[in-house]
Design a protein around this motif. Sequence first.
Motif, PDB file in Angstrom:
ATOM      1  N   GLY A  27       0.828  -1.411   0.055  1.00  0.00           N
ATOM      2  CA  GLY A  27      -0.061  -0.087   0.127  1.00  0.00           C
ATOM      3  C   GLY A  27       0.766   1.208  -0.072  1.00  0.00           C
ATOM      4  O   GLY A  27       0.550   2.337  -0.824  1.00  0.00           O
ATOM      5  N   MET A  28       1.745   1.197   0.788  1.00  0.00           N
ATOM      6  CA  MET A  28       2.815   2.494   0.937  1.00  0.00           C
ATOM      7  C   MET A  28       3.398   2.696  -0.337  1.00  0.00           C
ATOM      8  O   MET A  28       3.560   3.693  -0.923  1.00  0.00           O
ATOM      9  N   ALA A  29       3.918   1.747  -1.417  1.00  0.00           N
ATOM     10  CA  ALA A  29       4.442   1.710  -2.594  1.00  0.00           C
ATOM     11  C   ALA A  29       3.629   2.500  -3.525  1.00  0.00           C
ATOM     12  O   ALA A  29       4.071   3.273  -4.396  1.00  0.00           O
ATOM     13  N   ARG A  30       2.257   2.169  -3.233  1.00  0.00           N
ATOM     14  CA  ARG A  30       1.002   2.892  -4.168  1.00  0.00           C
ATOM     15  C   ARG A  30       1.183   4.306  -4.072  1.00  0.00           C
ATOM     16  O   ARG A  30       0.723   5.120  -4.932  1.00  0.00           O
ATOM     17  N   PHE A  31       1.463   4.877  -2.820  1.00  0.00           N
ATOM     18  CA  PHE A  31       1.535   6.280  -2.614  1.00  0.00           C
ATOM     19  C   PHE A  31       3.021   6.893  -2.737  1.00  0.00           C
ATOM     20  O   PHE A  31       3.222   8.143  -2.232  1.00  0.00           O
ATOM     21  N   GLY A  32       4.007   6.207  -3.370  1.00  0.00           N
ATOM     22  CA  GLY A  32       5.062   6.730  -3.743  1.00  0.00           C
ATOM     23  C   GLY A  32       6.304   6.552  -2.557  1.00  0.00           C
ATOM     24  O   GLY A  32       7.109   7.471  -2.696  1.00  0.00           O
ATOM     25  N   ILE A  33       6.015   5.962  -1.581  1.00  0.00           N
ATOM     26  CA  ILE A  33       6.940   5.744  -0.300  1.00  0.00           C
ATOM     27  C   ILE A  33       7.743   4.686  -0.806  1.00  0.00           C
ATOM     28  O   ILE A  33       7.486   3.435  -1.302  1.00  0.00           O
ATOM     29  N   ALA A  34       9.272   4.778  -0.600  1.00  0.00           N
ATOM     30  CA  ALA A  34      10.235   4.049  -0.745  1.00  0.00           C
ATOM     31  C   ALA A  34       9.914   2.778   0.050  1.00  0.00           C
ATOM     32  O   ALA A  34      10.060   2.869   1.359  1.00  0.00           O
TER      33      ALA A  34
END
Length: 232
Positions: A27-34
């Motif tokens: 889910g974090m990756a979908r928000f551009g979080i490394a």
Amino acid sequence: MALSSASTVDEIIAHLRTLASDENRAGMARFGIATDRALGIPNAVINPIARLIKRDHDRALALWATGIREARILATATDEPAKVTRSQIDAMAAEFDSWEIVDHAAHLICAAKLAQETIPAYAADEREFVRRTAFSTIATAAVHLKKEPDETFIAWLRLVDTHASDDRNFVRKAVNWALRQVGKRSPALHLPALELAEKLAASSDKTARWIGKDAVRELTDPKIVERLNAKR
């Protein structure tokens, strides 16, 4: 064991690993979080941990050195601002790899009273996340540095003008954020921020135009204007 102000880095990391979630990482990756060094723990869970372990400069340095996303967020939240140096922030900035850690670090920069010296230097830096740090820090300072004079923010608006054509996603969003937050800080700053936003909105540059139009929309919102007028 329960975490406390006496908890060691190893104990904290061991506890964090029990909270890891592959689903949250995705889910974090979908928000551009490394996420290559992330455990997948949401900030709503990390923040109470920071309050439990309290502040410790040496431990914060060690948490940062692990490279783990959650440990680095804890490092920015639990360092002792009075002990944070410019060289430490520079070393951290060289390793920034996500907009999220930049925005957490901006709070530490402000608390450590390093905003005035880092913002111009980082704005001039070509590295995407370092430049973002400059404008994230301006936005953070606009909210949290209550005693900073308006003149400081007027100077920082010039940096917004200078770098409004940087089309890199994480930079342009931070430049826009900084402009909007400065404009909402006080009645005295609203007009110069709005004037700059209108200037950028009329620019031939696509990025500057987006930054300006979005800022104009917020800075002319009747609720924002009413709140600022009430402060006059």
